[in-house]
Scaffold this active site. Sequence first.
Site, short mmCIF file in Angstrom:
data_model
loop_
_atom_site.label_atom_id
_atom_site.label_comp_id
_atom_site.label_asym_id
_atom_site.label_seq_id
_atom_site.Cartn_x
_atom_site.Cartn_y
_atom_site.Cartn_z
N ASN A 143 0.81 -1.22 0.00
CA ASN A 143 0.00 0.00 0.00
C ASN A 143 0.84 1.27 0.00
O ASN A 143 0.30 2.37 0.00
CB ASN A 143 -0.93 0.01 1.22
CG ASN A 143 -2.16 0.85 0.96
OD1 ASN A 143 -2.66 0.88 -0.15
ND2 ASN A 143 -2.65 1.52 1.98
N GLU A 395 -6.70 11.36 -1.15
CA GLU A 395 -6.26 12.05 -2.34
C GLU A 395 -5.55 13.37 -2.04
O GLU A 395 -4.89 13.94 -2.89
CB GLU A 395 -7.45 12.32 -3.27
CG GLU A 395 -8.00 11.03 -3.88
CD GLU A 395 -9.20 11.28 -4.76
OE1 GLU A 395 -9.33 10.56 -5.76
OE2 GLU A 395 -9.99 12.19 -4.47
N ASP A 461 0.91 -5.29 5.58
CA ASP A 461 1.15 -4.26 6.60
C ASP A 461 0.51 -2.94 6.16
O ASP A 461 0.65 -2.53 5.02
CB ASP A 461 2.66 -4.08 6.79
CG ASP A 461 2.99 -3.46 8.13
OD1 ASP A 461 2.07 -2.95 8.78
OD2 ASP A 461 4.16 -3.49 8.52
#
Length: 774
Positions: A143, A395, A461
């Site tokens: 991520n 964002e 994670d």
Amino acid sequence: MKLSLKDLALSIILVLGVAPPVQALSAEEWKKQSVYNVMTDRFATSKVVPHCDVKAEKYCGGNWQGIVDHLDYIRDLGFTAISISPVVEQLEGPEYHGEAYHGHRPKNYYRLNPHFGNEEDLKELSDALHGKGMYLMVDVAINHTISEYFEDDYFKNTYFDKTHIDHKCKEHCSCHHDKFPRPVPHNGTKPDHKPWKHEEHCHHGKFPRPVPHNGTKPDHKPWKHEEHCSCHHDKFPRPVPHNGTKPDHKPWKHEEHCSCHHDKFPRPVPHNGTKPDHKPWKHEEHCHHGKFPRPIPHNGTKPDHKPWKHEEHCHHGRFPRPVPHNGTKPDHKPWKHEEHCSCHHDKFSRPVPHNGTKPDHKPWKHEEHCHHGKFLRPVPHNVTKPDHKPWKHEEHCHHGKFPRPVPHNGTKPDHKPWKHEEHCSCHEDHSVHERPSAKGALEDYIQTFVETFQIDGIRFDAMGDKYRKYWPDFCKAAGVFCMGDLKSSDSLKVCDWQNDLEGLSNFPVRESAVKAFLMNNPEGIVDLADKMTDMRGLCVNPLLLGNFVENKDLPRMASISSDPATLKNAIAFVLMGDGIPMMYNGQELAMRGEEVPYNRPAIWEKGFPKRNPYYKFTSTINRFRKAMIESKDGEAFLNMQSDISIVDKRILLLRRGKVITVLNNLGSYYIHFHYTVSAEEHKWMDVLSCKSVPVQDNRQVFMVRNGEPMILYPEESAYEMGLCPSPIQLTEDYNSEGSLSINVEEAQTSKAPEQNRGFTNVLAALLLSLLMIL
């Protein structure tokens, strides 16, 4: 009898006990494991290193070889698997909270982190674990990916040849390397749609001077230095309003926009042209004689042209909250307090953008312009989004100490991706999962990584709560069990996610568990029981959730409470509660640390003490759990959710089959607590102390001593399994801390398959094989 060479090789392999490649553990098999979470840089080192200064947030020297050298410490602690921090190469340098020792700034997924070792070191760790009958789970920080580069030739001399994802990212932010970033406005706001020049948005002082949109000048020419910079060289800038607002369109004079007198803080002067009589502003109309200024907006913007009242432009805190032009509101009504003031009373203000920029002309919502940390996160104009929908939090926000606003890629006039210098956070770009090329590359990567290093499980994670449909595909590509780290205390949300990813960290129960065993929290046990009941009713399979109370991002239990009873109850709950036990390295030593980075100390500096009472306590419970799983009642124990009972709000009973775990928040200073049950079913024994429960009038009386937890098991079964010494073996110098670790170890040795066979047995088997050939 004839035997092919293939059959001969297989026969020799079976005789010599050489194991075939490790097969991936299923979810059901992971339920049997007890997992020890290792932060590689802080667990063990194979070299001489200086003292680890955790505050500096630098690499301290831990590596994979150090883990190999201390696997016996983990195995003797009773854990059957370890989970290690991310292994890939990281961005170097101290930016963003120190160096990337934690593994959250991946630079290249196809290269290993040289601080931890090389390819052979990681393979050796995997082989060493499997050789001891243990398993390896690896954290993967997918991520945190932002790279847009895929180059085939970049991976020459890497551990395998694949296209890669590499962060070709430079430090964007300030015009020079100081502590504060300079955000870059949208390129599309310039009349010529060309990139902003350095002098248009940067200033070489310690604080930035924002440049308004070029399009607001009547002649559309660039702003001159004197038009947007401080009137003199002090510590704070004086913003210059738009030139176009003056009736004569001539440049502003010094006295028209500078401080009324030379103090430390500026007093901005509004536009002269906005006064009804077009006369110059008087001193008292725009200055305040206190230490802090209160800027006065244009009088002319009020519908009634009357003077502004004090409460309309002032705030009584230490820092001013500027009031935007009323004229920008569609209804021309006064701004409300919440529209121009800080969202809460802290030291930094949160400016509110013009309402008129929203497509629907409705007021901005709180979450669109505020952030609850110490630093503000500016919200770009909604109109720049291609779909005109509101910006989402991820964002425009960054979770570090300093903001890095990332505009939407689609806002550029040519619809090409933003260049690094135009927007620029070096990480935290969440759009990578939506790019098919990146998605495919990441799935290829994880499949090859798992096969290359014989990984048994993957942990996501900092998974975040976006791209929910992405994670199952990534896990499927890995081909192993996956544990997602979804940081949410919302039971409904976590259980809903389990429909897509069966392994998740149980954050909702963890939040209740850390408070449940505190002596000063009389309702804690009830709250924990309620939360466990919620998860049971909402989740598809609560037994596949990771059960924990500590990790690298959370406060350690020993910093929350120093009471030994509290710490032992927390350990017992992690290991005996519903779900897969997951313990963060150092909890077995009651290590302290309230927050990052202080909760990440170097374990090797403690010397790996096996005589530590919490180490022995953890080892005892882990070994009992493993013995229980391997017993004839193991299936029932493993697949049964605990029956939950509460006694006087202070004692929690978790029953799974024949095992009753007794937890409490009475504290170490509470002498005894009696609980009486019938003796008809079983005569119970506490396997932690190996003491039988006394019987009085055919009733058994449980006594909680000094707030310590108990694990009750039928006395006869405890003797049969070798969990506790029989009465004949008991001696007067019985250790009150319990000598179970020795006895269980002996019992386990007798039950476990022999891994090191004697030469005689091997020779006999080899001769038998040769006889078969003949």
